[in-house]
Design an enzyme around this catalytic site. Structure first.
Site, PDB file in Angstrom:
ATOM      1  N   ASP A  93       0.857  -1.185   0.000  1.00  0.00           N
ATOM      2  CA  ASP A  93       0.000   0.000   0.000  1.00  0.00           C
ATOM      3  C   ASP A  93       0.897   1.240   0.000  1.00  0.00           C
ATOM      4  OD1 ASP A  93       0.941   0.197   2.567  1.00  0.00           O
ATOM      5  OD2 ASP A  93      -0.958  -0.266   3.530  1.00  0.00           O
ATOM      6  N   ASP A 266      -7.859  -7.458   0.791  1.00  0.00           N
ATOM      7  CA  ASP A 266      -6.883  -7.610   1.875  1.00  0.00           C
ATOM      8  C   ASP A 266      -7.535  -7.170   3.167  1.00  0.00           C
ATOM      9  OD1 ASP A 266      -5.418  -4.997   3.222  1.00  0.00           O
ATOM     10  OD2 ASP A 266      -6.454  -4.530   1.356  1.00  0.00           O
ATOM     11  N   CYS A 304     -13.145 -27.799   8.512  1.00  0.00           N
ATOM     12  CA  CYS A 304     -11.863 -27.234   8.069  1.00  0.00           C
ATOM     13  C   CYS A 304     -10.782 -28.310   8.019  1.00  0.00           C
ATOM     14  CB  CYS A 304     -11.448 -26.109   9.013  1.00  0.00           C
ATOM     15  SG  CYS A 304      -9.895 -25.310   8.546  1.00  0.00           S
ATOM     16  N   CYS A 306      -7.445 -27.528   8.036  1.00  0.00           N
ATOM     17  CA  CYS A 306      -6.157 -26.938   8.399  1.00  0.00           C
ATOM     18  C   CYS A 306      -5.437 -27.772   9.452  1.00  0.00           C
ATOM     19  CB  CYS A 306      -6.345 -25.503   8.903  1.00  0.00           C
ATOM     20  SG  CYS A 306      -6.918 -25.364  10.606  1.00  0.00           S
ATOM     21  N   CYS A 309      -7.092 -27.676  12.948  1.00  0.00           N
ATOM     22  CA  CYS A 309      -8.336 -28.435  13.084  1.00  0.00           C
ATOM     23  C   CYS A 309      -8.102 -29.945  12.969  1.00  0.00           C
ATOM     24  CB  CYS A 309      -9.342 -27.974  12.032  1.00  0.00           C
ATOM     25  SG  CYS A 309     -10.020 -26.317  12.368  1.00  0.00           S
ATOM     26  N   HIS A 335      -5.539 -21.363  11.268  1.00  0.00           N
ATOM     27  CA  HIS A 335      -6.917 -21.721  10.937  1.00  0.00           C
ATOM     28  C   HIS A 335      -7.630 -20.604  10.180  1.00  0.00           C
ATOM     29  CE1 HIS A 335     -11.082 -22.918  11.108  1.00  0.00           C
ATOM     30  NE2 HIS A 335     -11.332 -21.716  11.612  1.00  0.00           N
TER      31      HIS A 335
END
Length: 370
Positions: A93, A266, A304, A306, A309, A335
């Site tokens: 940015d 974002d 999930c 991930c 998890c 996660h």
């Protein structure tokens, strides 16, 4: 061209589309969520971990890196990619939002903004030319033009003044930008005034940026107002160029934003709430640090895949967070990012199969924004 964009597929019932964003450090499939690495790091995670959970492009913060460790140091280290050991695309940015959020610590002139560091109070000056210089030294793939972001609420008079200055500054950014392999995106402003959004879009499109961001939304206004302004603004942006909605990352807003034709997002939300002991799930935010999860031996989100998890329970992660163990917030961060990356993959599949509206309606019927 340093940055190019190709639309691969358009949804028939919405403005959603699939695309490929090509940069000097590789291609990114869109729509895409970009995790925020403010200080050249996505908090608590290594670059390899960010990539493993699905990250393909990250955002870093020009204002913060200018103040610490300094853009010259990063330049001398070989640029931001080498400095932080990330070999995929980076968007930086311009620093505009951070500078303007300083309130009484800054003074705006036509030339630029004089501001005081939030770190030590030292005085600095940022102009369009300086923003381009710093981002050139950082060596990001996409640099953002320096803009003036009007806060919410703002008067029409001030919003128009900020818009006109943003247009003039955008031209100055393009006039001095020289770095090969780096594209510059313009930022549409105009606050909550539809006609000013249209004016800003027309003026920036005339400057022929390779991509366009929509700034000044998700700054405190009601979500319905954000969607209304977004709907209006997207129609004035080129079909063949990427559209980036800045600072938006809640699951419901991602789904709604894609349906309205946004390609890039974002937000600090997934990593910030992770550090506060909260996680994203299909049904909304879950505050795992709450006492009700002390003996809950289920995963954060049963749907999930991930690492957190697959291997840990709510009870264990709550224990880590309450005990102040860093592993706790690492697991909630892993996660939350994986949850959003999975969501974006599901969105892309829905666009591919021409069922984006059906997907949106089903997702929002379950998800609770709390």
């Amino acid at each position: 061209m340093a940055v190019s964009f190709t639309v691969l597929h358009r949804d028939k019932e919405s403005r959603a589309r699939l695309g490929i964003l090509q940069t000097a450090h590789g291609a990114v499939e869109t729509p895409v969520f970009m995790p925020v690495g403010t200080q050249a790091t996505v908090k608590t995670m290594t670059p390899e971990e960010v990539h493993d959970v699905g990250g393909r492009i990250i955002l870093s913060n020009t204002y913060h890196l200018y103040l610490r460790p300094g853009h010259e140091l990063i330049r001398d280290a070989g640029g931001l990619h080498r400095f932080m050991h990330w070999d995929s695309p980076i968007l930086t940015d311009s620093g505009g939002f951070q500078v303007f959020s300083l309130g009484p610590l800054r003074r705006i002139t036509e030339e630029g903004v004089v501001f005081r560091s939030h770190i030590d109070g030292s005085e600095h000056f940022f102009s369009p030319e300086k923003a381009m210089e710093v981002q050139s030294d950082l060596g990001s793939d996409i640099a953002m033009a320096f803009d003036e972001c009007a806060p919410y609420p703002s008067s029409r008079e001030y919003t128009l003044e900020a818009l006109d200055r943003t247009t003039r500054w955008a031209g100055r950014c393009l006039a001095v930008h020289r770095r090969e392999g780096q594209g510059v995106f313009g930022i549409v402003q105009g606050g909550m005034f539809p006609d000013l959004r249209e004016k800003s879009a027309h003026e920036l499109v005339a400057l022929d940026f390779p991509g366009y961001a929509i700034g000044g939304l998700s700054v405190g206004e009601p979500k319905e107002l954000m969607y209304e302004i977004l709907d209006h603004t997207v129609g004035f942006l080129p079909q063949e160029k990427p559209r980036y909605l800045m600072g938006v990352g809640s699951p419901d807003c991602l789904v709604e934003g894609v349906a309205r034709g946004v390609d890039m997002f974002d937000c600090v939300l997934p990593t910030r709430i992770a550090r506060n002991g909260s996680v994203l799930t299909r049904r909304g935010k879950l505050v795992v640090r709450n006492a009700q999860y002390a003996r809950d031996f289920s995963p954060l989100d049963p749907d999930c895949d991930c690492y957190a998890c697959r291997n840990y329970t709510r009870a264990y992660i709550r224990h880590l967070i309450k005990a102040g163990e860093v592993l706790g917030i690492r697991l909630t961060t892993i996660h939350n990012l994986r949850f959003l990356f999975n969501l974006m993959e599901e969105i892309k599949e829905a666009i591919r199969e021409a069922r984006m509206i059906e997907f949106r309606d089903k997702f929002l019927s379950i998800y609770q924004d709390v």
